[in-house]
Design a protein around this motif. Structure first.
Motif, PDB file in Angstrom:
ATOM      1  N   GLU A 286      -6.604  -9.370  -6.327  1.00  0.00           N
ATOM      2  CA  GLU A 286      -5.410  -8.789  -5.700  1.00  0.00           C
ATOM      3  C   GLU A 286      -5.212  -7.349  -6.136  1.00  0.00           C
ATOM      4  OE1 GLU A 286      -3.518 -10.000  -3.410  1.00  0.00           O
ATOM      5  OE2 GLU A 286      -4.538 -11.950  -3.300  1.00  0.00           O
ATOM      6  N   ASN A 287      -5.413  -7.074  -7.418  1.00  0.00           N
ATOM      7  CA  ASN A 287      -5.267  -5.692  -7.893  1.00  0.00           C
ATOM      8  C   ASN A 287      -6.292  -4.768  -7.241  1.00  0.00           C
ATOM      9  OD1 ASN A 287      -3.131  -6.344  -9.595  1.00  0.00           O
ATOM     10  ND2 ASN A 287      -4.476  -6.771 -11.348  1.00  0.00           N
ATOM     11  N   ASP A 288      -7.515  -5.269  -7.077  1.00  0.00           N
ATOM     12  CA  ASP A 288      -8.549  -4.452  -6.432  1.00  0.00           C
ATOM     13  C   ASP A 288      -8.193  -4.182  -4.969  1.00  0.00           C
ATOM     14  OD1 ASP A 288     -11.322  -3.287  -6.495  1.00  0.00           O
ATOM     15  OD2 ASP A 288     -11.597  -4.799  -4.936  1.00  0.00           O
ATOM     16  N   LEU A 289      -7.721  -5.234  -4.285  1.00  0.00           N
ATOM     17  CA  LEU A 289      -7.312  -5.060  -2.894  1.00  0.00           C
ATOM     18  C   LEU A 289      -6.153  -4.081  -2.777  1.00  0.00           C
ATOM     19  CD1 LEU A 289      -7.523  -5.853   0.085  1.00  0.00           C
ATOM     20  CD2 LEU A 289      -6.017  -7.804  -0.395  1.00  0.00           C
ATOM     21  N   ALA A 291      -5.427  -1.686  -4.831  1.00  0.00           N
ATOM     22  CA  ALA A 291      -5.912  -0.343  -5.118  1.00  0.00           C
ATOM     23  C   ALA A 291      -6.629   0.253  -3.915  1.00  0.00           C
ATOM     24  CB  ALA A 291      -6.842  -0.384  -6.337  1.00  0.00           C
ATOM     25  N   ARG A 292      -7.442  -0.570  -3.243  1.00  0.00           N
ATOM     26  CA  ARG A 292      -8.139  -0.046  -2.064  1.00  0.00           C
ATOM     27  C   ARG A 292      -7.172   0.253  -0.925  1.00  0.00           C
ATOM     28  NH1 ARG A 292     -12.605  -4.249  -0.682  1.00  0.00           N
ATOM     29  NH2 ARG A 292     -11.170  -5.684  -1.753  1.00  0.00           N
ATOM     30  N   GLN A 293      -6.174  -0.583  -0.753  1.00  0.00           N
ATOM     31  CA  GLN A 293      -5.163  -0.304   0.274  1.00  0.00           C
ATOM     32  C   GLN A 293      -4.405   0.987  -0.034  1.00  0.00           C
ATOM     33  OE1 GLN A 293      -2.796  -3.857   0.426  1.00  0.00           O
ATOM     34  NE2 GLN A 293      -4.269  -4.987   1.714  1.00  0.00           N
ATOM     35  N   ARG A 295      -5.607   3.520  -1.742  1.00  0.00           N
ATOM     36  CA  ARG A 295      -6.499   4.646  -1.439  1.00  0.00           C
ATOM     37  C   ARG A 295      -6.609   4.892   0.071  1.00  0.00           C
ATOM     38  NH1 ARG A 295      -9.599   2.134  -5.503  1.00  0.00           N
ATOM     39  NH2 ARG A 295     -11.066   1.295  -3.929  1.00  0.00           N
ATOM     40  N   HIS A 296      -6.633   3.813   0.867  1.00  0.00           N
ATOM     41  CA  HIS A 296      -6.693   3.966   2.338  1.00  0.00           C
ATOM     42  C   HIS A 296      -5.445   4.657   2.883  1.00  0.00           C
ATOM     43  CE1 HIS A 296      -7.690   3.049   6.493  1.00  0.00           C
ATOM     44  NE2 HIS A 296      -6.505   2.453   6.636  1.00  0.00           N
ATOM     45  N   ASP A 298      -3.438   6.645   1.266  1.00  0.00           N
ATOM     46  CA  ASP A 298      -3.483   8.040   0.834  1.00  0.00           C
ATOM     47  C   ASP A 298      -4.455   8.849   1.689  1.00  0.00           C
ATOM     48  OD1 ASP A 298      -2.792  10.095  -1.251  1.00  0.00           O
ATOM     49  OD2 ASP A 298      -4.975  10.007  -1.536  1.00  0.00           O
TER      50      ASP A 298
END
Length: 426
Positions: A286-289, A291-293, A295-296, A298
């Motif tokens: 969940e934390n990785d998801l 973080a990627r969301q 970044r997307h 941004d």
């Protein structure tokens, strides 16, 4: 120690001389001295003890008692001779106690001192060799060879007949007193007392150990408050038989329950660790998801900002391109400007130079001016050479009465491509 022969003379109940051959008696093994009371059985043992140690056991050694036989003739001395083997040494001991004997002169009796003879048999010479006639030396030699004192010999080897009969008929307490008198059992009493002290000390240690065991059991019960065994108590008091076994049994049950509890807790811990690992993996995903969301999102915001600033960027890019192109031609423009400045300066200098020329050369070309410059430089070189020659001639004229003729040089400059030089000698 082995007895071979005993010879008794005027000793105890024996008025004459009696000989006992122990080798013949012991040929078949054990032998028995028996006979009616007063036959002299104990006197034989007394004679052996007297020959070895110079005294007899029991009450017969009390002061005032005499070893001489009342049945012996007046002139027969009391004497005991014992032949024995001790420590591979064959000895012969002869003893005479202090006794009365008739005087050699006159009537009456005189007291003869006790005497002792110690001899040793030599197998090589088959003869008896005298060793000592001293009571003290003989006693020390026998005690050292036998390894026992008189008291020890009497207590261990000889048991008087009357005391033995009394011992058989006596009760346990009387036997104990008799054995104590005969064998000096004080050391055994001391050992018994010592053992009793050790027993009491051991009992005290056992009670103290039981107290520690009960205390440890109580502490274990407090520590194992959640176990079923903690609700039971250990029966017994310190010093009671079986209290240690009861404590150990209770401890074994408590240990078994504690192990079962530990196993159950370990299984639960393993399951909890597994669930924790699964939750940790899900959380990491969940934390990785997230973080990627983030970044997307941004990146989308940056794209929007860049899109909004695209015209301004294009304008600046075009200006930058023009600047780069201008920067590439800037050195050439600088060289052109420098050349123009130099050309203008050269034109100005040319005008000033032509203004200084003679009229006939003001409109002359560059080639004509260059040729004129070469001719002038050549003329100047010739003038310099003539001047040096003139200086030499002047130095020669000033040197005094000299027969050398004077030299005159005449130089003439003419216009033309090459200078001419004329010289004459009068």
């Amino acid at each position: 120690m082995r007895l071979h022969r005993l010879e008794i003379t005027a000793f105890g109940p024996f008025g004459g001389t009696q000989t006992v051959d122990f080798d013949a008696l012991s040929a078949a093994g054990l032998f028995l001295l028996h006979g009616p009371t007063g036959a002299g059985k104990t006197s034989v043992l007394d004679a052996v003890c007297f020959a070895l140690y110079g005294s007899v056991p029991g009450v017969r050694q009390t002061p005032g008692a005499s070893l001489r036989s009342d049945h012996a003739p007046v002139g027969t001395p009391t004497e005991v001779v014992l032949e024995l083997t001790v420590g591979e040494r064959r000895l012969e001991i002869t003893r005479r106690p202090a006794q009365q004997r008739p005087k050699k002169r006159g009537d009456g009796f005189t007291t003869e001192k006790a005497q002792t003879w110690l001899r040793e048999y030599d197998p090589a010479t088959r003869a008896w060799n005298g060793l000592s006639r001293s009571h003290q030396e003989t006693g020390e030699e026998i005690t050292q060879l036998v390894g026992m004192s008189r008291e020890q010999f009497c207590q261990v080897v000889l048991l008087p007949q009357g005391d033995f009969a009394r011992f058989l008929r006596a009760d346990a307490e009387a036997r104990g007193r008799l054995l104590g008198r005969l064998f000096d059992t004080r050391r055994f009493a001391a050992v018994e007392e010592r053992l009793a002290d050790l027993r009491r000390a051991a009992q005290q240690q056992v009670e103290e150990g039981d107290e520690r065991l009960l205390a440890l059991a109580h502490r274990m019960g407090q520590a194992a408050g959640g176990l079923a065994v903690a609700r039971t108590s250990v029966d017994g008091r310190p010093g009671d038989p079986g209290v240690a076994d009861a404590v150990l049994t209770w401890a074994a049950v408590a240990r078994t329950e504690a192990r079962e509890t530990v196993d159950i807790a370990r299984v639960r811990l393993d399951a909890a660790e597994t669930r924790r690992g699964t939750a940790r993996a899900a959380l990491d995903a969940e934390n990785d998801l997230a973080a990627r969301q983030a970044r997307h999102a941004d990146a989308l915001r940056r794209h929007e900002r860049l899109t909004a600033h695209a015209p301004e960027r294009d304008r600046l890019q075009a200006a930058l391109d023009r600047s780069l192109k201008a920067d590439r031609v800037a050195p050439a423009l600088g060289l052109r400007q420098d050349a123009e400045r130099e050309h203008s300066a050269a034109h100005t200098a040319r005008a000033r130079s032509r203004a200084q020329l003679p009229p006939d050369l003001a409109d002359a070309g560059a080639e004509h001016l260059a040729a004129r410059e070469h001719r002038l430089r050549a003329e100047l070189g010739g003038l310099e050479a003539a001047r040096r020659a003139e200086h030499r001639a002047a130095r020669c004229g000033n040197s005094g009465d000299s027969t050398e003729p004077h030299v005159h040089v005449h130089l003439q400059l003419r216009d033309g491509p090459d200078p001419e030089t004329a010289s004459g000698v009068p």
